[in-house]
Design a protein around this motif. Structure first.
Motif, PDB file in Angstrom:
ATOM      1  N   SER A   1       0.811  -1.217   0.000  1.00  0.00           N
ATOM      2  CA  SER A   1       0.000   0.000   0.000  1.00  0.00           C
ATOM      3  C   SER A   1       0.842   1.264   0.000  1.00  0.00           C
ATOM      4  O   SER A   1       0.331   2.356  -0.250  1.00  0.00           O
ATOM      5  CB  SER A   1      -0.915   0.018   1.234  1.00  0.00           C
ATOM      6  OG  SER A   1      -0.147   0.052   2.435  1.00  0.00           O
TER       7      SER A   1
ATOM      8  N   GLU B   1     -15.388  -7.167  -1.774  1.00  0.00           N
ATOM      9  CA  GLU B   1     -14.151  -7.185  -2.553  1.00  0.00           C
ATOM     10  C   GLU B   1     -14.351  -7.696  -3.974  1.00  0.00           C
ATOM     11  O   GLU B   1     -15.363  -8.308  -4.320  1.00  0.00           O
ATOM     12  CB  GLU B   1     -13.109  -8.051  -1.855  1.00  0.00           C
ATOM     13  CG  GLU B   1     -13.469  -9.524  -1.827  1.00  0.00           C
ATOM     14  CD  GLU B   1     -12.462 -10.361  -1.066  1.00  0.00           C
ATOM     15  OE1 GLU B   1     -12.552 -11.597  -1.155  1.00  0.00           O
ATOM     16  OE2 GLU B   1     -11.592  -9.806  -0.382  1.00  0.00           O
ATOM     17  N   ASN B   2     -13.351  -7.435  -4.820  1.00  0.00           N
ATOM     18  CA  ASN B   2     -13.316  -7.887  -6.215  1.00  0.00           C
ATOM     19  C   ASN B   2     -14.554  -7.442  -6.983  1.00  0.00           C
ATOM     20  O   ASN B   2     -15.163  -8.193  -7.739  1.00  0.00           O
ATOM     21  CB  ASN B   2     -13.116  -9.405  -6.276  1.00  0.00           C
ATOM     22  CG  ASN B   2     -11.760  -9.811  -5.722  1.00  0.00           C
ATOM     23  OD1 ASN B   2     -10.748  -9.197  -6.022  1.00  0.00           O
ATOM     24  ND2 ASN B   2     -11.745 -10.831  -4.874  1.00  0.00           N
TER      25      ASN B   2
ATOM     26  N   SER C   1     -12.458  -2.680  -9.044  1.00  0.00           N
ATOM     27  CA  SER C   1     -11.151  -3.252  -8.730  1.00  0.00           C
ATOM     28  C   SER C   1     -10.431  -3.621 -10.032  1.00  0.00           C
ATOM     29  O   SER C   1     -10.700  -4.658 -10.634  1.00  0.00           O
ATOM     30  CB  SER C   1     -11.337  -4.494  -7.851  1.00  0.00           C
ATOM     31  OG  SER C   1     -10.102  -5.077  -7.534  1.00  0.00           O
TER      32      SER C   1
ATOM     33  N   ALA D   1      -5.934  -5.734  -7.763  1.00  0.00           N
ATOM     34  CA  ALA D   1      -5.881  -5.769  -6.304  1.00  0.00           C
ATOM     35  C   ALA D   1      -5.039  -6.944  -5.854  1.00  0.00           C
ATOM     36  O   ALA D   1      -5.072  -8.023  -6.463  1.00  0.00           O
ATOM     37  CB  ALA D   1      -7.286  -5.876  -5.717  1.00  0.00           C
TER      38      ALA D   1
ATOM     39  N   GLN E   1      -4.681  -9.815  -3.415  1.00  0.00           N
ATOM     40  CA  GLN E   1      -5.679 -10.582  -2.674  1.00  0.00           C
ATOM     41  C   GLN E   1      -5.193 -10.900  -1.260  1.00  0.00           C
ATOM     42  O   GLN E   1      -4.072 -11.363  -1.067  1.00  0.00           O
ATOM     43  CB  GLN E   1      -5.991 -11.880  -3.409  1.00  0.00           C
ATOM     44  CG  GLN E   1      -6.446 -11.692  -4.842  1.00  0.00           C
ATOM     45  CD  GLN E   1      -7.781 -10.987  -4.940  1.00  0.00           C
ATOM     46  OE1 GLN E   1      -8.767 -11.418  -4.337  1.00  0.00           O
ATOM     47  NE2 GLN E   1      -7.831  -9.895  -5.702  1.00  0.00           N
TER      48      GLN E   1
ATOM     49  N   ASN F   1      -3.031  -9.016   5.016  1.00  0.00           N
ATOM     50  CA  ASN F   1      -2.766  -7.578   4.959  1.00  0.00           C
ATOM     51  C   ASN F   1      -1.876  -7.136   6.115  1.00  0.00           C
ATOM     52  O   ASN F   1      -2.108  -6.086   6.744  1.00  0.00           O
ATOM     53  CB  ASN F   1      -4.083  -6.801   4.970  1.00  0.00           C
ATOM     54  CG  ASN F   1      -3.989  -5.463   4.255  1.00  0.00           C
ATOM     55  OD1 ASN F   1      -2.903  -4.944   4.032  1.00  0.00           O
ATOM     56  ND2 ASN F   1      -5.131  -4.903   3.912  1.00  0.00           N
TER      57      ASN F   1
ATOM     58  N   TYR G   1      -9.675   0.406   5.095  1.00  0.00           N
ATOM     59  CA  TYR G   1      -9.074  -0.912   5.305  1.00  0.00           C
ATOM     60  C   TYR G   1      -9.158  -1.430   6.737  1.00  0.00           C
ATOM     61  O   TYR G   1      -8.694  -2.525   7.027  1.00  0.00           O
ATOM     62  CB  TYR G   1      -7.621  -0.943   4.816  1.00  0.00           C
ATOM     63  CG  TYR G   1      -7.469  -0.631   3.352  1.00  0.00           C
ATOM     64  CD1 TYR G   1      -8.052  -1.442   2.392  1.00  0.00           C
ATOM     65  CD2 TYR G   1      -6.766   0.492   2.921  1.00  0.00           C
ATOM     66  CE1 TYR G   1      -7.929  -1.157   1.041  1.00  0.00           C
ATOM     67  CE2 TYR G   1      -6.636   0.795   1.564  1.00  0.00           C
ATOM     68  CZ  TYR G   1      -7.228  -0.040   0.630  1.00  0.00           C
ATOM     69  OH  TYR G   1      -7.104   0.249  -0.700  1.00  0.00           O
TER      70      TYR G   1
ATOM     71  N   ASN H   1      -8.491  -6.538   0.654  1.00  0.00           N
ATOM     72  CA  ASN H   1      -7.526  -6.496  -0.431  1.00  0.00           C
ATOM     73  C   ASN H   1      -6.818  -5.141  -0.475  1.00  0.00           C
ATOM     74  O   ASN H   1      -7.360  -4.136  -0.019  1.00  0.00           O
ATOM     75  CB  ASN H   1      -8.216  -6.733  -1.773  1.00  0.00           C
ATOM     76  CG  ASN H   1      -8.674  -8.161  -1.962  1.00  0.00           C
ATOM     77  OD1 ASN H   1      -8.302  -9.063  -1.204  1.00  0.00           O
ATOM     78  ND2 ASN H   1      -9.494  -8.387  -2.976  1.00  0.00           N
TER      79      ASN H   1
ATOM     80  N   LEU I   1      -5.784  -2.383  -2.960  1.00  0.00           N
ATOM     81  CA  LEU I   1      -6.114  -1.932  -4.309  1.00  0.00           C
ATOM     82  C   LEU I   1      -4.941  -1.162  -4.904  1.00  0.00           C
ATOM     83  O   LEU I   1      -4.610  -0.067  -4.446  1.00  0.00           O
ATOM     84  CB  LEU I   1      -7.365  -1.048  -4.268  1.00  0.00           C
ATOM     85  CG  LEU I   1      -8.661  -1.789  -3.938  1.00  0.00           C
ATOM     86  CD1 LEU I   1      -9.714  -0.824  -3.426  1.00  0.00           C
ATOM     87  CD2 LEU I   1      -9.168  -2.535  -5.163  1.00  0.00           C
TER      88      LEU I   1
ATOM     89  N   ARG J   1      -7.655   1.264  -9.028  1.00  0.00           N
ATOM     90  CA  ARG J   1      -9.107   1.122  -9.080  1.00  0.00           C
ATOM     91  C   ARG J   1      -9.675   2.092 -10.107  1.00  0.00           C
ATOM     92  O   ARG J   1      -8.990   3.005 -10.577  1.00  0.00           O
ATOM     93  CB  ARG J   1      -9.734   1.313  -7.702  1.00  0.00           C
ATOM     94  CG  ARG J   1      -9.506   2.628  -7.007  1.00  0.00           C
ATOM     95  CD  ARG J   1     -10.102   2.574  -5.604  1.00  0.00           C
ATOM     96  NE  ARG J   1      -9.940   3.775  -4.814  1.00  0.00           N
ATOM     97  CZ  ARG J   1     -10.793   4.791  -4.769  1.00  0.00           C
ATOM     98  NH1 ARG J   1     -11.900   4.775  -5.525  1.00  0.00           N
ATOM     99  NH2 ARG J   1     -10.592   5.841  -3.994  1.00  0.00           N
TER     100      ARG J   1
ATOM    101  N   GLU K   1      -4.258   6.176   0.302  1.00  0.00           N
ATOM    102  CA  GLU K   1      -4.138   4.971  -0.522  1.00  0.00           C
ATOM    103  C   GLU K   1      -2.767   4.841  -1.182  1.00  0.00           C
ATOM    104  O   GLU K   1      -2.596   4.061  -2.109  1.00  0.00           O
ATOM    105  CB  GLU K   1      -5.247   4.934  -1.580  1.00  0.00           C
ATOM    106  CG  GLU K   1      -6.642   4.815  -0.986  1.00  0.00           C
ATOM    107  CD  GLU K   1      -7.736   4.767  -2.038  1.00  0.00           C
ATOM    108  OE1 GLU K   1      -7.593   4.009  -3.026  1.00  0.00           O
ATOM    109  OE2 GLU K   1      -8.739   5.497  -1.888  1.00  0.00           O
TER     110      GLU K   1
END
Length: 586
Positions: free
Chosen positions: A71, A268-269, A273, A276, A278, A292, A400, A423, A425, A428, A517
Motif C-alpha cells: 500500500s 471485494e473484487n 477493482s 488488487a 488478494q 494484509n 481498510y 484487499n 487496491l 481502481r 491509498e
C-alpha cells in the motif's frame, strides 16, 4: 469465479530458487526442499512458480511487513503529507526520517523495500526462464502465452514500484547471468514493453479473480505513459480501458454506488477493482502474513483494536475536504484557512462538538474523527483512541479497517496486531478516470476531463453512501440512522476557465478520492510540485504537531529515495561498485 490462492507458494516459488547446502551431497541429490528442473518444467510446476510470483506482491519475508507494505503507506502517504507516522517518536524511528526527508542510504526500511520488489522480479523471471524450457506439448500455446503475460505483468509492477521509489535501478530479467548490473539506464522502456505484452496477450477474464487480465495491464500501461508525460499514448489506452475494460471476473469497469464499499472485504473484487492484491484471514497458518500484515500497525490505539496507533491522517488532509457552502466545491487555494475543528488536548471524558461547516462526505470514510461514527464500532473516542496527540495529531485511519459486524470472517487476531481480509487496491477505476482526466487536460480536452472528474464527484454525492449518525443499541449495523453524520455538501464542477484551473481541480480530486491509498507523494513528484506543496505542509502541520517541525524538501534530491547502501556494497565487481547513488545522497 475462484479467488487466487497465494498459499500455493509453499513448495513452489521458493523451491525453484533454493540455495544448495555446502556439503558435497548436493552433487548426488537435490537439496531438501528443492525441486528438479524437470518437475518445474511442467504445467503444474510453472503454474506453481507463477503463483509464487503473485505471493511476492505483499513483500512478506523481506523485513517487517510494514516496511514493505504494498500500500506504500509510509513512502506514499506519510512522505506525501496525507498522514503522520503516528504512535510516538520512539516507535519505528526509521519512519521519522522518511517523513521529514532527512533519511539516508543506511535506512533499513529502504533496503527491505528494495529487496521485496526484487524478490518479486526474481520470481517473475523464474517463471519466464522455466517457461522457455517447457517440453513441447506440455502447455497449449494459449496457456503458455497467458502465463508469460501474467509473469511480465508482475515483473513490470515490481519495476514500476522500484522506478517511482528509486528512479535509476538495474534491470534484471530472465536472461541475466551476472546480477551486479549497473543502474545506468532508464527502465521505463522495459516496463512499457512488459505491460504492452500483457495487454496484447492476456485474456479479458481469468479463471481466478486475483490474476491479472488484459485490462489491468492496459490500465498499468497507460499509467506508465502518464508518468512519462506521454499524454497522447496514455489517452489512447485509457479510452479503451474506460469503454471496454472489465475485471478478471468479467464485470464491466465502473464506479460502485457507495464510496465505502470500495475498501472492505465484504464487497471485494467488485467492478471498481482493476488490480488488487488478494488478502485472506484465517488461512490456517496461525499467522497473518496473508492477511494484509503490511497494514497491521494502522488501527486506532487502544479502543478495541489492540494496536498500534500508526498512520494518523494529517490536519492538512482533513482541511482539504472542506467545501464552499455556496458551491459545494473544494477550496483549491488556502484550504488550511479556518481549519476543520479537532479535539487536540480535549480529554475523552470532556464534551466536544465537531466541526459544523460544509464538508466533502468522503472525509468521514477516510478519517476517523472524534464524535463521528467509526464504521460500525460506535463513535470515535478521541484522545483515548490516540497514542500521543501532540506527536501524531487527533485522527485515526479508516480505510481498510475491518467492520465489527464482519470481524469474525474478515479480521484475523492470530498475531499481536490485527490482520484483515481487505484487499490492497493497486489500481481502481476512480483512479483510472482521474488519470485519464489528467491526460485529457494536457491535450486541451478540458470538457472531457471535467466529465471524468465529475463522474468521481457524482458518486461521492450519493447520499446513500454517506456516513450517517449512529446510536449504539447493541446491534452494530442497526445503529445507523438516516441523518448524515456531518454537514456534507458536494457538487459537480462547472466548465473550467482554463487549463491551469483544470489541473488544480484534477490534482485536488485525486487527493480527496484517493487519500490514504499510497499515491500522494508520487503524484506530487511527477507533477513537479513536491517542494512547493510539502514545504507548505511542513510549515502548517508543524504548528499542529511536533513530528514534522523544521522539515523541508530539497529539489533534485528528495524526489527519489536513496539507493540502499547495503545494495551498493554488495554490487562490487573487481573492487568497484556497479550501483551509483542517487543525486544528493553521496
Amino acid at each position: 469465479m475462484k479467488k487466487l490462492n497465494y498459499l500455493l507458494i509453499v513448495g513452489a516459488a521458493t523451491l525453484g530458487l533454493a540455495v544448495h547446502s555446502c556439503s558435497d551431497s548436493y552433487l548426488e541429490q537435490p537439496a531438501l526442499g528443492s525441486l528438479s528442473d524437470e518437475v518445474l518444467a511442467s504445467k503444474e510446476g510453472v503454474n506453481s512458480l507463477l503463483i509464487g510470483a503473485y505471493g511476492a506482491l505483499d513483500g512478506s519475508g523481506n523485513g517487517n511487513p510494514w516496511e514493505v507494505a504494498p500500500s506504500n503507506w509510509i513512502y506514499g502517504d506519510i512522505a506525501g503529507g496525507d498522514a503522520h507516522k503516528g504512535s510516538d517518536g520512539g516507535d519505528q524511528p526509521a519512519i521519522n526520517s522518511i517523513a521529514t526527508f532527512r533519511t539516508d542510504a543506511s535506512n533499513g526500511f529502504l533496503n527491505n523495500k528494495w529487496r521485496a520488489d526484487y524478490e518479486g522480479v526474481s520470481r517473475a523471471n523464474s517463471v519466464l526462464a522455466v517457461l522457455a524450457t517447457m517440453p513441447e506439448g506440455e502447455l497449449t500455446e494459449a496457456e503458455a502465452t497467458n502465463i508469460e503475460g501474467q509473469a511480465k505483468f508482475l515483473r513490470a509492477h515490481f519495476y514500476f514500484d522500484l522506478k517511482k521509489m528509486f528512479n535509476m535501478v538495474p534491470w534484471i530479467d530472465e536472461t541475466t547471468t551476472i546480477y551486479q548490473q549497473p543502474n545506468d539506464q532508464d527502465v521505463w522502456p522495459m516496463i512499457e514493453a512488459d505491460f504492452k505484452f500483457a495487454y496484447d496477450n492476456l485474456p479479458a477474464t481469468q479463471s481466478e479473480v486475483g490474476r491479472a487480465n488484459k485490462w489491468a495491464a492496459a490500465a498499468y500501461l497507460a499509467k506508465s505513459y502518464l508518468y512519462q508525460k506521454k499524454y497522447a499514448e496514455a489517452k489512447a489506452v485509457f479510452d479503451q480501458v474506460i469503454t471496454e475494460g472489465q475485471t478478471s471476473n468479467g464485470l464491466a469497469y465502473g464506479l460502485l454506488d457507495n464510496y465505502y464499499e470500495v475498501f472492505y472485504a465484504q464487497w471485494e473484487n467488485h467492478k471498481e477493482s482493476v488490480f488488487a492484491i488478494q488478502m485472506v484471514s484465517h488461512d490456517g497458518t496461525n499467522g497473518i502474513s496473508n492477511a494484509n500484515d503490511g497494514n497491521m500497525l494502522n488501527f486506532p490505539y487502544n479502543a478495541t483494536f489492540r494496536c498500534c496507533g500508526f498512520f494518523q491522517p494529517s490536519q492538512d488532509l482533513v482541511n482539504s475536504f472542506k467545501t464552499n457552502p455556496a458551491t459545494g466545491l473544494p477550496y483549491l487555494e488556502n484550504y488550511n484557512a479556518n481549519p476543520v475543528k479537532n479535539d487536540m488536548g480535549v480529554n475523552s471524558s470532556d464534551p466536544f462538538t465537531p466541526y459544523t461547516g460544509t464538508l466533502d462526505p468522503r472525509l468521514d470514510w477516510t478519517v476517523g474523527r472524534r464524535e463521528l461514527p467509526y464504521l460500525d464500532w460506535g463513535l470515535h473516542g478521541g484522545q483515548n483512541w490516540v497514542r500521543l496527540q501532540s506527536y501524531g495529531g487527533p485522527y485515526s485511519p479508516k480505510k481498510y479497517v475491518y467492520w465489527q459486524e464482519t470481524q469474525e470472517a474478515n479480521a484475523d487476531q492470530s498475531s499481536w496486531a490485527p490482520g484483515t481480509a481487505n484487499n490492497v487496491l493497486i489500481i481502481r477505476f476512480a483512479d483510472v478516470l482521474l488519470m485519464a482526466a489528467e491526460a485529457e487536460i494536457e491535450l486541451d480536452n478540458l470538457e472531457k476531463a471535467r466529465e471524468y472528474i465529475n463522474q468521481v464527484r457524482g458518486r461521492a454525492a450519493n447520499e446513500d453512501g454517506w456516513v450517517h449518525t449512529y446510536v449504539d443499541n447493541g446491534n452494530p449495523l442497526e445503529g445507523f440512522t438516516n441523518t448524515p453524520a456531518a454537514n456534507y455538501k458536494i457538487n459537480l464542477y462547472p466548465a473550467f476557465a482554463d487549463k491551469e484551473e483544470a489541473r488544480k481541480a484534477v490534482r485536488f480530486e485525486r487527493r480527496l478520492e484517493l487519500g490514504m491509498e499510497g499515491h500522494r507523494f508520487f503524484d506530487l513528484v511527477r507533477w513537479g510540485i513536491a517542494k512547493i506543496v510539502l514545504d507548505a505542509y511542513f510549515d502548517y502541520e508543524g504548528s499542529v504537531t511536533s513530528d514534522v517541525t523544521g522539515a523541508s524538501f530539497t529539489n533534485d534530491k528528495n524526489e527519489y529515495y536513496p539507493i540502499p547502501q547495503a545494495q551498493i556494497d554488495i554490487s562490487r565487481v573487481d573492487g568497484e561498485t556497479t550501483l551509483t547513488q542517487n543525486p544528493g545522497y553521496q
